[in-house]
Design an enzyme around this catalytic site. Sequence first.
Site, PDB file in Angstrom:
ATOM      1  N   HIS A  98       0.851  -1.204   0.000  1.00 26.32           N
ATOM      2  CA  HIS A  98       0.000   0.000   0.000  1.00 26.32           C
ATOM      3  C   HIS A  98       0.877   1.240   0.000  1.00 26.32           C
ATOM      4  O   HIS A  98       1.987   1.237   0.553  1.00 26.32           O
ATOM      5  CB  HIS A  98      -0.970   0.000   1.186  1.00 26.32           C
ATOM      6  CG  HIS A  98      -0.308   0.147   2.519  1.00 26.32           C
ATOM      7  ND1 HIS A  98      -0.239   1.341   3.206  1.00 26.32           N
ATOM      8  CD2 HIS A  98       0.357  -0.748   3.291  1.00 26.32           C
ATOM      9  CE1 HIS A  98       0.405   1.163   4.340  1.00 26.32           C
ATOM     10  NE2 HIS A  98       0.786  -0.096   4.425  1.00 26.32           N
ATOM     11  N   CYS A 101       3.212   3.385   3.081  1.00 32.08           N
ATOM     12  CA  CYS A 101       3.490   2.339   4.086  1.00 32.08           C
ATOM     13  C   CYS A 101       4.548   2.830   5.085  1.00 32.08           C
ATOM     14  O   CYS A 101       5.639   3.261   4.687  1.00 32.08           O
ATOM     15  CB  CYS A 101       3.968   1.077   3.381  1.00 32.08           C
ATOM     16  SG  CYS A 101       4.314  -0.289   4.526  1.00 32.08           S
TER      17      CYS A 101
HETATM   18 CO    CO Z   1       2.339  -0.799   5.564  1.00 33.19          CO
END
Ligand code: CO
Length: 210
Positions: A98, A101
């Site tokens: 993602h 992060c």
């Molecule tokens: Co993460």
Amino acid sequence: MKLTDELIENNKRWAMSIKESRPDFFEKLSKQQAPKFLWIGCSDSRVPANEIVGLLPGELFVHRNVANIVVHTDFNCLSVLQYAVEQLNVEHVIVCGHYGCGGVKAVFSDDKHGLIDNWLQNIKDVYDRYQEKLNALSSEEQKVDLLCELNVVEQVSNVCRTTIVQDAWDRGQKLIVHGWIYGIRDGLIKDLNISVGGRQHLPPSYPPGV
Ligand code: CO
């Protein structure tokens, strides 16, 4: 009421609402699980695996750790992978990172965080490999986001190189490994288009389009 009591209450309501719409749901699920997907994602609370892909209990086998890293000496992750591939016969392994992060961000600072810095050294290794590409970007946010993508690419490669996945392909088992990234700002998943379905398709060292 304790904060945790609220969770138990939520759970009662959740179980009841599922039972109302599908009375045999838990009864059926208690007998077996047959997920088609293994999800390897980050522990980040903003990336709840089942929820963001709209899957119910029983439909997604999940392994999460800080920064969705697959290390060849991590028996926890390898055991999950082996069980998913050899016992559950999942057809897809999804490595989903993602943007933004925290584990990836940490690589860009000299702050010390204790034990976890050893774990994050795996991302530092990815950073070192792509240093030139990363340094060409001007803002730190862009660098973090690109390293988040590159980390997914590396982990897809690591999954493909495990004995578990190699043996599955040698047996002729249908198994595709995917690299995805989730945007915590818009809730959308982007496919990095680096899917690998056999030894001959092992990913290039750099993904197309990033
Ligand atoms: Co993460």
